[in-house]
Design a protein around this motif. Structure first.
Motif, PDB file in Angstrom:
ATOM      1  N   ALA A  37       0.843  -1.210   0.000  1.00 41.84           N
ATOM      2  CA  ALA A  37       0.000   0.000   0.000  1.00 41.84           C
ATOM      3  C   ALA A  37       0.872   1.251   0.000  1.00 41.84           C
ATOM      4  O   ALA A  37       0.625   2.214  -0.733  1.00 41.84           O
ATOM      5  N   GLY A  62      -3.391   3.784  13.807  1.00 38.42           N
ATOM      6  CA  GLY A  62      -3.645   2.419  13.338  1.00 38.42           C
ATOM      7  C   GLY A  62      -2.811   2.074  12.113  1.00 38.42           C
ATOM      8  O   GLY A  62      -1.788   2.716  11.835  1.00 38.42           O
ATOM      9  N   GLY A 134      -8.329   4.882   8.668  1.00 34.00           N
ATOM     10  CA  GLY A 134      -8.846   4.158   7.509  1.00 34.00           C
ATOM     11  C   GLY A 134     -10.144   3.470   7.864  1.00 34.00           C
ATOM     12  O   GLY A 134     -11.020   4.075   8.512  1.00 34.00           O
ATOM     13  N   ILE A 135     -10.235   2.193   7.496  1.00 28.38           N
ATOM     14  CA  ILE A 135     -11.500   1.485   7.722  1.00 28.38           C
ATOM     15  C   ILE A 135     -11.666   1.063   9.186  1.00 28.38           C
ATOM     16  O   ILE A 135     -12.698   0.506   9.552  1.00 28.38           O
TER      17      ILE A 135
HETATM   18  N1  LIG Z   1      -4.937  -4.818   7.927  1.00 25.66           N
HETATM   19  C1  LIG Z   1      -4.219  -4.917   6.787  1.00 25.66           C
HETATM   20  O1  LIG Z   1      -3.712  -5.959   6.435  1.00 25.66           O
HETATM   21  C2  LIG Z   1      -4.088  -3.745   5.920  1.00 25.66           C
HETATM   22  C3  LIG Z   1      -4.521  -2.510   6.377  1.00 25.66           C
HETATM   23  N2  LIG Z   1      -4.295  -1.437   5.667  1.00 25.66           N
HETATM   24  C4  LIG Z   1      -4.571  -0.123   6.212  1.00 25.66           C
HETATM   25  O2  LIG Z   1      -5.020  -0.212   7.508  1.00 25.66           O
HETATM   26  C5  LIG Z   1      -6.242   0.485   7.659  1.00 25.66           C
HETATM   27  C6  LIG Z   1      -7.034  -0.141   8.744  1.00 25.66           C
HETATM   28  O3  LIG Z   1      -6.183  -0.171   9.862  1.00 25.66           O
HETATM   29  P1  LIG Z   1      -6.726  -0.242  11.354  1.00 25.66           P
HETATM   30  O4  LIG Z   1      -7.688  -1.319  11.495  1.00 25.66           O
HETATM   31  O5  LIG Z   1      -5.522  -0.279  12.222  1.00 25.66           O
HETATM   32  O6  LIG Z   1      -7.521   1.072  11.552  1.00 25.66           O
HETATM   33  P2  LIG Z   1      -7.184   2.603  11.291  1.00 25.66           P
HETATM   34  O7  LIG Z   1      -5.812   2.848  10.858  1.00 25.66           O
HETATM   35  O8  LIG Z   1      -8.291   3.064  10.450  1.00 25.66           O
HETATM   36  O9  LIG Z   1      -7.300   3.253  12.722  1.00 25.66           O
HETATM   37  C7  LIG Z   1      -7.875   2.612  13.764  1.00 25.66           C
HETATM   38  C8  LIG Z   1      -7.184   3.067  15.010  1.00 25.66           C
HETATM   39  O10 LIG Z   1      -7.690   4.291  15.390  1.00 25.66           O
HETATM   40  C9  LIG Z   1      -8.411   4.183  16.614  1.00 25.66           C
HETATM   41  N3  LIG Z   1      -9.607   4.959  16.408  1.00 25.66           N
HETATM   42  C10 LIG Z   1     -10.736   4.605  15.785  1.00 25.66           C
HETATM   43  N4  LIG Z   1     -11.588   5.648  15.722  1.00 25.66           N
HETATM   44  C11 LIG Z   1     -10.950   6.689  16.338  1.00 25.66           C
HETATM   45  C12 LIG Z   1     -11.300   8.033  16.599  1.00 25.66           C
HETATM   46  N5  LIG Z   1     -12.463   8.533  16.229  1.00 25.66           N
HETATM   47  N6  LIG Z   1     -10.427   8.810  17.246  1.00 25.66           N
HETATM   48  C13 LIG Z   1      -9.234   8.334  17.632  1.00 25.66           C
HETATM   49  N7  LIG Z   1      -8.842   7.062  17.434  1.00 25.66           N
HETATM   50  C14 LIG Z   1      -9.700   6.250  16.777  1.00 25.66           C
HETATM   51  C15 LIG Z   1      -8.669   2.741  16.826  1.00 25.66           C
HETATM   52  O11 LIG Z   1      -8.754   2.462  18.194  1.00 25.66           O
HETATM   53  C16 LIG Z   1      -7.438   2.153  16.163  1.00 25.66           C
HETATM   54  O12 LIG Z   1      -6.315   2.235  17.030  1.00 25.66           O
HETATM   55  C17 LIG Z   1      -6.852   0.453   6.312  1.00 25.66           C
HETATM   56  O13 LIG Z   1      -7.796   1.460   6.117  1.00 25.66           O
HETATM   57  C18 LIG Z   1      -5.649   0.592   5.430  1.00 25.66           C
HETATM   58  O14 LIG Z   1      -5.277   1.929   5.310  1.00 25.66           O
HETATM   59  C19 LIG Z   1      -3.465  -1.470   4.479  1.00 25.66           C
HETATM   60  O15 LIG Z   1      -2.147  -1.358   4.948  1.00 25.66           O
HETATM   61  C20 LIG Z   1      -3.612  -2.734   3.720  1.00 25.66           C
HETATM   62  C21 LIG Z   1      -3.474  -3.924   4.605  1.00 25.66           C
END
Ligand SMILES: NC(=O)C1=CN([C@@H]2O[C@H](COP(=O)(O)OP(=O)(O)OC[C@H]3O[C@@H](n4cnc5c(N)ncnc54)[C@H](O)[C@@H]3O)[C@@H](O)[C@H]2O)[C@@H](O)CC1
Ligand SMILES: [K+]
Length: 520
Positions: A37, A62, A134-135
């Protein structure tokens, strides 16, 4: 329809994307999806700005932040001046994100800590990258993160610089296209989202990028499937409705044709004082290639309220009672009103017309009357085709709820509508949804120029004309939505709108779209 995942028109909910990630991690762990990515995002950024130009990257707590670190590593290696601002430095990163952070720490990257340095970076940067959330976002963005989002939006607007969101604009719900909302102590709702100029979305398209508020916040969407093997994608029942999959729905015409080859359309509506709506539908049908077009006016007199449409004398004007309901495609509703006559005509159409488009007042009458609802359901048993075309308020009436509830989750709403009425449904709005209950399409064309009276009447006429030309009902609904939106896009590109574009101007542009598509 020949569409099998993965293709660039497939759409997945975030739970499906998580499942794909898990499958890939098990079968093809290297390079990690985060590394892929980050590389893809760096490649895109390299196209957006010149080498040596400064880039300001915001990294969240995240894996979205992990993508940002990976991207930063590549860009710094390429000679860009990379600056990173990390939100929430005490965060517990995932294994992959911690590795990426380590790699970034060992690269030639400037880490911004103070508010003054951040202000300065915002003034000088050529590109802002949003790797905040992200998601995994599961609640509204508040506090420091909200301040950052507002700073980013203000800076990009004031300085006209691009904002590239990683995966999805931070703040947007990937599944619904709505903004996470927080109701604070003052009871004021806070909605905070990045307004991106570009979004590079990973693995697969997410519905939230294309419907509800998504189109306003995502900017140009670039899909990166990260070289994931086709077998890792589950079957999907959700697709984009785009040029690539509507081309071919309308065939080139044979020389050996006559007006009978392209079907009859009758519009039932246009009660006293509301002739215009029915006329717009009829003109929409005429301009979309129907062989013959009638309007059956629903008036209290026995005579038609108009003898002729002076601009299009090809359209045959009658009293609605004089229309042969079983012999043509019927579109009922535009300007129909709620009179006892209107209700009788609707009951007759539901009972007799094998091919029916239901819009506007006809939808409202159905919403109020359980008997009419039973009649809609009976059509399925008779193998009759039906397309319902509600806008969110009409959809709310059909489901006994309010507009906010429809818009809260448009995919859920259309699924309830197809379940309840067993028809094809077009749920209008930004990113119109089209569904037969099995497969749902998110329309990708159109713009705010369509938010004006009469454009819905035109859409109804286009649907009816395409049914009359023999398209399967779901295909007629899809093609109608696409050309309707694409016509508005072409007009806006040419400077006719979005301000002041009107429904009458839309029709010749729809005709051009249909002719292009049938040649394509
Ligand atoms: N899981 C994987 O294998 C991959 C994930 N990918 C990336 O990872 C993203 C998803 O990662 P995550 O599941 O870690 O989630 P995010 O990176 O979207 O963030 C979630 C984090 O933020 C915190 N959070 C959620 N809502 C919040 C708010 N309103 N205020 C403050 N903190 C908040 C959560 O507790 C968590 O620590 C995807 O959208 C993509 O960008 C990409 O690297 C592709 C592969
Ligand atoms: K993001």
């Amino acid at each position: 329809m020949k569409l099998s995942p993965p293709c660039n028109l497939s759409v997945y909910l975030s739970k499906d994307i998580r499942a794909i990630e898990t499958a890939v991690k098990a079968h093809a762990p290297k390079p990690s999806l985060m590394q892929r990515a980050g590389l893809a995002a760096a490649n895109l950024a390299s196209q957006l700005i010149h080498i040596n130009e400064p880039i300001l990257i915001f990294a969240g707590p995240g894996d979205n932040g992990g993508d940002a670190f990976e991207m930063a590593i590549h860009l710094s290696q390429r000679g860009y001046l990379v600056q990173i601002y990390r939100l929430n430095e005490e965060t517990q990163y995932s294994h992959d994100a911690a590795l990426s952070l380590g790699g970034a720490t060992n690269s030639a990257i400037t880490w911004i800590v103070s508010h003054e340095d951040l202000e300065q970076a915002l003034q000088s940067t050529s590109l802002i990258v949003d790797g905040l959330f992200g998601i995994g976002l599961n609640r509204a963005i508040i506090g420091r993160a909200a301040e950052l989002v507002n700073l980013i939006n203000q800076t990009s607007q004031r300085r006209s610089i691009p904002v590239l969101s990683l995966d999805i604009p931070s703040g947007l719900n990937a599944d619904t296209g709505n903004i996470f909302t927080h109701t604070g102590a003052s009871a004021n709702s806070i909605t905070t989202t990045i307004r991106a100029t570009h979004t590079i979305t990973f693995i697969a398209n997410k519905p939230g990028l294309f419907t509800a508020k998504g189109r306003d916040f995502a900017g140009k969407i670039i899909l990166e499937t990260l070289n994931i093997d086709a077998d890792s994608f589950p079957r999907t029942s959700l697709y984009l409705n785009a040029n690539d999959n509507v081309t071919g729905l309308l065939h080139r015409r044979n020389h050996d044709s006559n007006k009978g080859s392209f079907g009859d359309v009758s519009i039932i509506g246009g009660a006293d004082g509301m002739c215009g709506a029915a006329i717009l539908s009829a003109r929409g049908a005429l301009m979309s290639g129907a062989g013959k077009v009638h309007v059956g006016f629903c008036t209290e007199q026995t005579r038609s309220s108009m003898e002729i449409d002076p601009q299009y004398p090809e359209i045959m004007c009658r009293h609605a009672n004089d229309i042969e309901f079983a012999k043509s495609v019927i579109a009922i509703g535009p300007g129909l009103a709620h009179s006892p006559t209107a209700k009788k005509l609707l009951a007759r159409a539901l009972n007799e017309s094998p091919c029916l488009v239901i819009d506007a007042d006809a939808i409202n009458l159905i919403a109020q009357d359980i008997q009419l609802q039973h009649q809609v359901l009976k059509r399925r048993e008779k193998n009759f085709s039906t397309i319902l075309t509600p806008h969110p308020l009409e959809a709310a009436r059909l489901l006994n709820t309010d507009t906010a509830n429809i818009q809260r989750d448009r995919l859920e709403a259309i699924s309830e509508l197809t379940d309840k009425f067993q028809t094809i449904v077009i749920l209008k709005g930004s990113g119109s949804l089209i569904s037969d209950g099995q497969t749902t399409f998110i329309n990708t064309s159109g713009n705010p120029a369509l938010a004006t009276g009469g454009t819905g009447d035109v859409l109804t006429g286009v649907c009816a004309a395409l049914l009359a030309q023999g398209l399967a009902p779901i295909d007629a609904a899809r093609l109608a939505c696409f050309v309707h939106g694409a016509a508005a896009d072409a007009l806006v590109d040419a400077g006719t709108g979005p301000i002041g574009l009107n429904a009458s101007e839309l029709m010749p542009a729809i005709r051009r779209q249909l002719n292009q598509i049938s040649r394509g």
